[in-house]
Design a protein around this motif. Structure first.
Motif, PDB file in Angstrom:
ATOM      1  N   LEU A 220      -7.209   3.414   0.870  1.00  0.00           N
ATOM      2  CA  LEU A 220      -7.606   2.299   0.001  1.00  0.00           C
ATOM      3  C   LEU A 220      -9.064   2.396  -0.458  1.00  0.00           C
ATOM      4  O   LEU A 220      -9.733   1.384  -0.636  1.00  0.00           O
TER       5      LEU A 220
ATOM      6  N   LYS B 290       0.844  -1.200   0.000  1.00  0.00           N
ATOM      7  CA  LYS B 290       0.000   0.000   0.000  1.00  0.00           C
ATOM      8  C   LYS B 290       0.876   1.246   0.000  1.00  0.00           C
ATOM      9  O   LYS B 290       1.796   1.373   0.805  1.00  0.00           O
TER      10      LYS B 290
ATOM     11  N   THR C  63      -2.489   3.810  -4.182  1.00  0.00           N
ATOM     12  CA  THR C  63      -2.100   2.495  -4.687  1.00  0.00           C
ATOM     13  C   THR C  63      -2.831   2.226  -5.993  1.00  0.00           C
ATOM     14  O   THR C  63      -4.046   2.417  -6.074  1.00  0.00           O
TER      15      THR C  63
END
Length: 184
Positions: free
Chosen positions: A132, A35, A40
């Motif tokens: 994320l 990550k 990412t």
């Protein structure tokens, strides 16, 4: 070559976790190990697809350009290596070496990760923020094999630059186009 488009996962979706074989060094890698501090990029690619072959040099360049800025790239191949042996782990390793990939090239043998991401084609791109959460999914750029448009990565690069600048990322995102994932 069959043309398949991305399914366009909903923006804001949390990246599904995974642990997969890194074909370059035979280690097991997880999403959280790779990550990025700022973002990412997860790319579903393979070795034999002409759409991926067309952009491999840009994938390598993009990763080298954005890694110093805190964005990590991860490539995953989910193709059925039994029926498409050129997409198996040994050939993935060689492809990563040949194209100087600085990111892990992971093998999704069970295809569970491709299903979790609702990946449909190669190449298929997903960009996530530092938490994320999905901020971009779609094409690298408008270039395709044989259309004479230069490979620049402009669409994905624009999204990543906006992410780094904390500016709005357009929700008008074009799906990627490539070969369908070779399901078992």
């Amino acid at each position: 070559m069959a043309r398949t488009t991305s399914k366009m996962m909903a923006l804001g979706t949390k990246a599904p976790e995974f642990e997969l074989l890194n074909t370059v060094d035979d280690s097991i890698e997880s999403l959280h190990e790779w990550k990025g501090v700022k973002g990412t990029v997860i790319m579903f690619i393979c070795n034999h697809c002409p759409f991926v072959k067309h952009v491999n040099h840009e994938l390598s360049k993009l990763a080298k350009d954005f890694k110093p800025k805190g964005i990590e790239c991860i490539a995953i191949s989910s193709n059925d290596a039994k029926n498409y042996p050129q997409d198996g782990p040994q050939n993935m390793k060689q492809n990563a070496i040949d194209h100087d990939f600085i990111f892990p090239y992971l093998y999704d043998q069970t295809q569970a990760v491709a299903k979790a991401y609702d990946a449909a084609c190669t190449p298929d791109f997903y960009a996530f923020d530092k938490d994320l959460k999905l901020v971009y999914r779609g094409q690298l750029d408008d270039s395709r094999p044989g259309n004479d448009i230069p490979v620049t990565g402009k669409d994905l690069r624009a999204a990543l630059n906006a992410l780094l600048d904390n500016s709005e990322i357009s929700e008008d995102q074009k799906p990627s186009l490539g070969c369908g994932i070779k399901w078992k």
